[in-house]
Design an enzyme around this catalytic site. Structure first.
Site, mmCIF file in Angstrom:
data_model
loop_
_atom_site.group_PDB
_atom_site.id
_atom_site.type_symbol
_atom_site.label_atom_id
_atom_site.label_comp_id
_atom_site.label_asym_id
_atom_site.label_seq_id
_atom_site.Cartn_x
_atom_site.Cartn_y
_atom_site.Cartn_z
ATOM 1 N N HIS A 37 3.925 5.884 -4.651
ATOM 2 C CA HIS A 37 5.085 6.785 -4.641
ATOM 3 C C HIS A 37 4.771 8.079 -5.395
ATOM 4 O O HIS A 37 5.152 9.171 -4.950
ATOM 5 C CB HIS A 37 6.294 6.110 -5.294
ATOM 6 C CG HIS A 37 6.814 4.931 -4.558
ATOM 7 N ND1 HIS A 37 6.603 3.642 -4.986
ATOM 8 C CD2 HIS A 37 7.545 4.833 -3.418
ATOM 9 C CE1 HIS A 37 7.192 2.799 -4.155
ATOM 10 N NE2 HIS A 37 7.763 3.491 -3.189
ATOM 11 N N SER A 186 2.046 -1.637 -2.998
ATOM 12 C CA SER A 186 3.353 -1.923 -2.408
ATOM 13 C C SER A 186 4.275 -2.475 -3.477
ATOM 14 O O SER A 186 3.833 -3.197 -4.383
ATOM 15 C CB SER A 186 3.207 -2.949 -1.265
ATOM 16 O OG SER A 186 4.475 -3.417 -0.847
ATOM 17 N N ARG A 188 6.221 -4.755 -3.032
ATOM 18 C CA ARG A 188 6.296 -6.197 -2.806
ATOM 19 C C ARG A 188 5.146 -6.964 -3.478
ATOM 20 O O ARG A 188 5.228 -8.183 -3.610
ATOM 21 C CB ARG A 188 6.298 -6.501 -1.301
ATOM 22 C CG ARG A 188 7.514 -5.955 -0.579
ATOM 23 C CD ARG A 188 7.437 -6.218 0.913
ATOM 24 N NE ARG A 188 8.538 -5.586 1.628
ATOM 25 C CZ ARG A 188 9.710 -6.142 1.849
ATOM 26 N NH1 ARG A 188 9.924 -7.359 1.405
ATOM 27 N NH2 ARG A 188 10.658 -5.508 2.499
#
Length: 289
Positions: A37, A186, A188
């Site tokens: 990000h 990620s 996740r």
């Protein structure tokens, strides 16, 4: 760094920047931010005068209610990362701010780009993505919007949505950032157990095998997929959602493996589903990634 929760404050800030002829870069996120990000924010800062980040876990893009409820959250950590990255404004809308009348009975669908990959195995997912992103685009009114190419199908769908609907926005795809062992970053990943994280290393190793097969001239998609599937299934705890080879522009199935091929996979490690992709080329050309 400015933090806004309401439409009114957001629009006021955007209006003042636009009045000063400041360009705006925008990165929509669902939070639990990581280095991938941050690369979006850094790319935005290099292209735009002001960088806006939204943090909103969008309920309409989850086809599994349990997945929505278990999505990791770390708002304090996210805000700290945004401030350290030099983000100018963070938009933190509540569900009622984005969907004041509840989930709307309104659907956008791109039959070509949604036919394969996650569009086939996650029904209604991209409809929810297009809905929330289009609403955020109207609220933020950016000049540039930044999306990671790890979610390559999402990137192409948003890029095409913007073209079709004439949004005056340049969509910028940012390369995937990876861990030291090659696993794509990620949100996740944090849900993986130690053993599952170890097994997840099979994905980047599979891409290395795929590149060798491709460069050695394997052109039959069925044979190609079977070899890669056998490699991933060397661990009994792995469940393959899909392995697909598609055209990187149209996302349609490649009948023979030549030119540019996007190899995309979705794999379950326990209950955690990870996606990744790699561009394969058997000629010299500019890398679209």
């Amino acid at each position: 760094m400015i933090v806004c929760e309401t439409r009114e404050e957001l629009k006021s800030r955007i209006f003042n920047w636009k009045k000063e002829n400041q360009t705006i870069g925008f990165a929509p996120t669902m939070g639990y931010l990581h280095a991938g990000h941050i690369s979006l924010f850094e790319t935005s800062k290099s292209k735009a005068d002001k960088t806006v980040v939204s943090i909103f876990v969008n309920p309409t893009q989850f086809n599994d209610p349990e997945d929505y409820l278990k999505y990791p959250l770390d708002l304090d950590g996210d805000l700290k990362k945004c401030e350290e990255a030099g983000v100018d404004l963070v938009f933190l809308p509540k569900k009622e701010t984005i969907y004041p009348d509840g989930n709307p009975d309104f659907v956008m669908f791109q039959s070509g780009l949604q036919k394969n990959l996650c569009g086939r195995t996650r029904p209604n997912h991209f409809e929810g993505v297009m809905l929330v992103v289009s609403k955020l685009f109207h609220l933020v009114n950016p000049d540039f919007a930044f999306f990671g190419r790890k979610d390559y199908q999402q990137f192409r769908i948003i890029e095409e949505m913007v073209r079709i609907l004439d949004f005056p926005i340049q969509i910028v795809g940012v390369p995937t950032l990876r861990e030291k062992d090659g696993l794509a970053m990620s949100s996740r990943n944090v849900r993986l157990t130690e053993k599952e994280r170890e097994n997840a290393n099979l994905i980047p190793r599979m891409f290395t095998l795929a590149e060798k097969l491709f460069k050695n001239g394997e052109k039959n998609p069925k044979v190609f997929h079977e070899i890669l599937a056998d490699f991933l299934l060397s661990s009994s705890s792995v469940k393959i959602d899909y392995i697909e080879t598609v055209d990187p522009h149209t996302l349609q199935e490649k009948l023979t493996l030549d030119g540019e091929v996007l190899l995309a996979v979705a794999v379950f490690f326990g209950k955690t589903r990870l996606i990744d992709n790699e561009l394969l080329r058997n000629f010299d050309s500019e890398n679209i990634f």
